[in-house]
Design a protein around this motif. Structure first.
Motif, PDB file in Angstrom:
ATOM      1  N   TYR A  36       0.866  -1.153  -0.028  1.00 53.34           N
ATOM      2  CA  TYR A  36      -0.073  -0.132  -0.004  1.00 53.34           C
ATOM      3  C   TYR A  36       0.974   1.190   0.115  1.00 53.34           C
ATOM      4  O   TYR A  36       0.685   2.301  -0.737  1.00 53.34           O
ATOM      5  CB  TYR A  36      -0.750   0.098   1.425  1.00 53.34           C
ATOM      6  N   GLU A  37       1.879   1.123   0.963  1.00 53.68           N
ATOM      7  CA  GLU A  37       2.646   2.507   1.285  1.00 53.68           C
ATOM      8  C   GLU A  37       3.536   2.609  -0.057  1.00 53.68           C
ATOM      9  O   GLU A  37       3.918   3.996  -0.387  1.00 53.68           O
ATOM     10  CB  GLU A  37       3.474   2.384   2.286  1.00 53.68           C
ATOM     11  N   SER A  38       4.005   1.621  -0.917  1.00 52.01           N
ATOM     12  CA  SER A  38       4.814   1.884  -2.009  1.00 52.01           C
ATOM     13  C   SER A  38       3.979   2.085  -3.394  1.00 52.01           C
ATOM     14  O   SER A  38       4.595   2.371  -4.268  1.00 52.01           O
ATOM     15  CB  SER A  38       5.553   0.544  -2.336  1.00 52.01           C
ATOM     16  N   GLY A  39       2.522   1.834  -3.320  1.00 50.82           N
ATOM     17  CA  GLY A  39       1.862   2.202  -4.394  1.00 50.82           C
ATOM     18  C   GLY A  39       1.570   0.969  -5.115  1.00 50.82           C
ATOM     19  O   GLY A  39       0.970   0.940  -6.237  1.00 50.82           O
ATOM     20  N   GLU A  40       2.288  -0.291  -4.883  1.00 52.24           N
ATOM     21  CA  GLU A  40       2.065  -1.224  -5.464  1.00 52.24           C
ATOM     22  C   GLU A  40       0.786  -1.998  -5.550  1.00 52.24           C
ATOM     23  O   GLU A  40       0.378  -2.674  -6.485  1.00 52.24           O
ATOM     24  CB  GLU A  40       3.033  -2.374  -5.093  1.00 52.24           C
ATOM     25  N   GLN A  41       0.060  -1.591  -4.421  1.00 47.07           N
ATOM     26  CA  GLN A  41      -1.392  -2.128  -4.294  1.00 47.07           C
ATOM     27  C   GLN A  41      -2.314  -1.205  -3.760  1.00 47.07           C
ATOM     28  O   GLN A  41      -1.866  -0.180  -2.989  1.00 47.07           O
ATOM     29  CB  GLN A  41      -1.298  -3.448  -3.322  1.00 47.07           C
ATOM     30  N   ILE A  42      -3.662  -1.123  -4.212  1.00 47.67           N
ATOM     31  CA  ILE A  42      -4.618  -0.068  -3.532  1.00 47.67           C
ATOM     32  C   ILE A  42      -5.348  -0.732  -2.691  1.00 47.67           C
ATOM     33  O   ILE A  42      -6.071  -1.923  -3.145  1.00 47.67           O
ATOM     34  CB  ILE A  42      -5.086   0.518  -4.743  1.00 47.67           C
ATOM     35  N   PRO A  43      -5.664  -0.303  -1.465  1.00 43.64           N
ATOM     36  CA  PRO A  43      -6.408  -1.067  -0.375  1.00 43.64           C
ATOM     37  C   PRO A  43      -8.146  -1.010  -1.085  1.00 43.64           C
ATOM     38  O   PRO A  43      -8.319  -0.019  -1.719  1.00 43.64           O
ATOM     39  CB  PRO A  43      -6.427  -0.148   0.648  1.00 43.64           C
ATOM     40  N   SER A  44      -8.706  -1.978  -0.636  1.00 44.18           N
ATOM     41  CA  SER A  44     -10.340  -1.989  -0.954  1.00 44.18           C
ATOM     42  C   SER A  44     -11.010  -1.079  -0.172  1.00 44.18           C
ATOM     43  O   SER A  44     -10.415  -0.289   0.921  1.00 44.18           O
ATOM     44  CB  SER A  44     -10.648  -3.240  -0.507  1.00 44.18           C
ATOM     45  N   ASN A  45     -11.990  -0.733  -0.661  1.00 46.39           N
ATOM     46  CA  ASN A  45     -12.640   0.389   0.130  1.00 46.39           C
ATOM     47  C   ASN A  45     -13.110  -0.155   1.623  1.00 46.39           C
ATOM     48  O   ASN A  45     -13.033   0.892   2.581  1.00 46.39           O
ATOM     49  CB  ASN A  45     -14.132   0.709  -0.354  1.00 46.39           C
ATOM     50  N   GLN A  46     -13.387  -1.368   2.004  1.00 46.91           N
ATOM     51  CA  GLN A  46     -13.528  -1.838   3.317  1.00 46.91           C
ATOM     52  C   GLN A  46     -12.042  -1.480   4.046  1.00 46.91           C
ATOM     53  O   GLN A  46     -12.019  -1.213   5.162  1.00 46.91           O
ATOM     54  CB  GLN A  46     -13.689  -3.210   3.377  1.00 46.91           C
ATOM     55  N   PRO A  58      -9.387  11.172   7.598  1.00 48.00           N
ATOM     56  CA  PRO A  58     -10.804  11.038   6.964  1.00 48.00           C
ATOM     57  C   PRO A  58     -10.927   9.837   5.628  1.00 48.00           C
ATOM     58  O   PRO A  58     -10.036  10.224   5.079  1.00 48.00           O
ATOM     59  CB  PRO A  58     -11.325  12.609   6.389  1.00 48.00           C
ATOM     60  N   ALA A  59     -11.933   9.194   5.625  1.00 47.16           N
ATOM     61  CA  ALA A  59     -12.046   8.199   4.835  1.00 47.16           C
ATOM     62  C   ALA A  59     -12.296   8.707   3.381  1.00 47.16           C
ATOM     63  O   ALA A  59     -11.592   8.228   2.636  1.00 47.16           O
ATOM     64  CB  ALA A  59     -13.194   7.258   4.940  1.00 47.16           C
ATOM     65  N   SER A  60     -12.796   9.973   3.432  1.00 42.65           N
ATOM     66  CA  SER A  60     -12.961  10.682   2.153  1.00 42.65           C
ATOM     67  C   SER A  60     -11.671  11.023   1.498  1.00 42.65           C
ATOM     68  O   SER A  60     -11.414  10.785   0.339  1.00 42.65           O
ATOM     69  CB  SER A  60     -13.664  11.968   2.477  1.00 42.65           C
ATOM     70  N   GLU A  61     -10.608  11.159   2.306  1.00 49.61           N
ATOM     71  CA  GLU A  61      -9.467  11.615   1.971  1.00 49.61           C
ATOM     72  C   GLU A  61      -8.694  10.602   1.323  1.00 49.61           C
ATOM     73  O   GLU A  61      -8.230  10.637   0.046  1.00 49.61           O
ATOM     74  CB  GLU A  61      -8.553  12.201   2.942  1.00 49.61           C
ATOM     75  N   LEU A  62      -8.657   9.547   1.918  1.00 50.40           N
ATOM     76  CA  LEU A  62      -8.125   8.150   1.430  1.00 50.40           C
ATOM     77  C   LEU A  62      -9.017   7.738   0.238  1.00 50.40           C
ATOM     78  O   LEU A  62      -8.352   7.267  -0.661  1.00 50.40           O
ATOM     79  CB  LEU A  62      -8.178   7.034   2.527  1.00 50.40           C
ATOM     80  N   LEU A  63     -10.097   7.829   0.091  1.00 48.65           N
ATOM     81  CA  LEU A  63     -10.986   7.130  -1.038  1.00 48.65           C
ATOM     82  C   LEU A  63     -10.782   8.047  -2.170  1.00 48.65           C
ATOM     83  O   LEU A  63     -10.561   7.791  -3.250  1.00 48.65           O
ATOM     84  CB  LEU A  63     -12.460   7.370  -0.539  1.00 48.65           C
ATOM     85  N   GLN A  64     -10.641   9.540  -1.954  1.00 48.71           N
ATOM     86  CA  GLN A  64     -10.252  10.302  -3.139  1.00 48.71           C
ATOM     87  C   GLN A  64      -9.046   9.814  -3.679  1.00 48.71           C
ATOM     88  O   GLN A  64      -8.761  10.049  -4.890  1.00 48.71           O
ATOM     89  CB  GLN A  64     -10.213  11.848  -2.605  1.00 48.71           C
ATOM     90  N   GLN A  65      -7.981   9.556  -2.985  1.00 49.57           N
ATOM     91  CA  GLN A  65      -6.716   9.443  -3.591  1.00 49.57           C
ATOM     92  C   GLN A  65      -6.638   7.856  -4.072  1.00 49.57           C
ATOM     93  O   GLN A  65      -6.088   7.637  -4.969  1.00 49.57           O
ATOM     94  CB  GLN A  65      -5.795   9.379  -2.188  1.00 49.57           C
ATOM     95  N   SER A  66      -7.471   7.104  -3.595  1.00 48.63           N
ATOM     96  CA  SER A  66      -7.406   5.668  -4.408  1.00 48.63           C
ATOM     97  C   SER A  66      -8.137   5.650  -5.728  1.00 48.63           C
ATOM     98  O   SER A  66      -7.875   4.844  -6.463  1.00 48.63           O
ATOM     99  CB  SER A  66      -8.192   4.708  -3.402  1.00 48.63           C
ATOM    100  N   THR A  67      -9.115   6.684  -5.999  1.00 49.28           N
ATOM    101  CA  THR A  67      -9.637   6.656  -7.214  1.00 49.28           C
ATOM    102  C   THR A  67      -8.912   7.365  -8.050  1.00 49.28           C
ATOM    103  O   THR A  67      -9.262   7.581  -9.383  1.00 49.28           O
ATOM    104  CB  THR A  67     -11.074   7.341  -7.050  1.00 49.28           C
ATOM    105  N   SER A  68      -7.920   8.225  -7.594  1.00 48.53           N
ATOM    106  CA  SER A  68      -7.419   9.293  -8.555  1.00 48.53           C
ATOM    107  C   SER A  68      -6.073   8.777  -9.056  1.00 48.53           C
ATOM    108  O   SER A  68      -5.110   9.292  -9.853  1.00 48.53           O
ATOM    109  CB  SER A  68      -7.019  10.521  -8.107  1.00 48.53           C
ATOM    110  N   VAL A  69      -5.763   7.236  -8.548  1.00 47.69           N
ATOM    111  CA  VAL A  69      -4.343   6.537  -9.371  1.00 47.69           C
ATOM    112  C   VAL A  69      -5.047   6.021 -10.537  1.00 47.69           C
ATOM    113  O   VAL A  69      -6.042   5.451 -10.777  1.00 47.69           O
ATOM    114  CB  VAL A  69      -4.273   5.502  -8.298  1.00 47.69           C
ATOM    115  N   ASN A  70      -3.769   6.204 -11.443  1.00 43.52           N
ATOM    116  CA  ASN A  70      -3.839   5.730 -13.044  1.00 43.52           C
ATOM    117  C   ASN A  70      -3.719   4.030 -12.608  1.00 43.52           C
ATOM    118  O   ASN A  70      -2.650   3.779 -12.403  1.00 43.52           O
ATOM    119  CB  ASN A  70      -2.966   6.470 -13.683  1.00 43.52           C
ATOM    120  N   PRO A  71      -4.415   3.156 -13.442  1.00 45.10           N
ATOM    121  CA  PRO A  71      -4.084   1.894 -13.406  1.00 45.10           C
ATOM    122  C   PRO A  71      -2.852   1.666 -14.350  1.00 45.10           C
ATOM    123  O   PRO A  71      -2.105   2.418 -14.827  1.00 45.10           O
ATOM    124  CB  PRO A  71      -5.474   1.207 -14.403  1.00 45.10           C
TER     125      PRO A  71
END
Length: 71
Positions: A36-46, A58-71
């Motif tokens: 997670y920390e290296s960006g190799e894997q993105i955590p699930s919403n749970q 805030p979960a919103s801050e984490l969720l925002q960053q998880s969806t802005s990552v390019n695949p």
């Protein structure tokens, strides 16, 4: 803008918590936290919700960053 991995790492370090301690608190493996920390894997919403609670971010801050990552 910081990646979700950077936010997780910064939050963990601010609490003086090791990767192992964080892994135990959210019930994942230590290697998973490292990914997670290296960006190799993105955590699930749970998992993001668990991280939010443990790291007091805030979960919103984490969720925002998880969806802005390019695949």
């Amino acid at each position: 803008m910081h990646s979700i991995g950077e936010i997780i790492k910064t939050g963990r370090e601010m609490l003086n918590m090791t990767q192992e301690e964080l892994a135990q608190k959210i019930r994942v493996g230590t290697q998973t936290i490292a990914k997670y920390e290296s960006g190799e894997q993105i955590p699930s919403n749970q998992t993001i919700l668990k991280l939010s609670t443990v790291l007091d971010i805030p979960a919103s801050e984490l969720l925002q960053q998880s969806t802005s990552v390019n695949p």
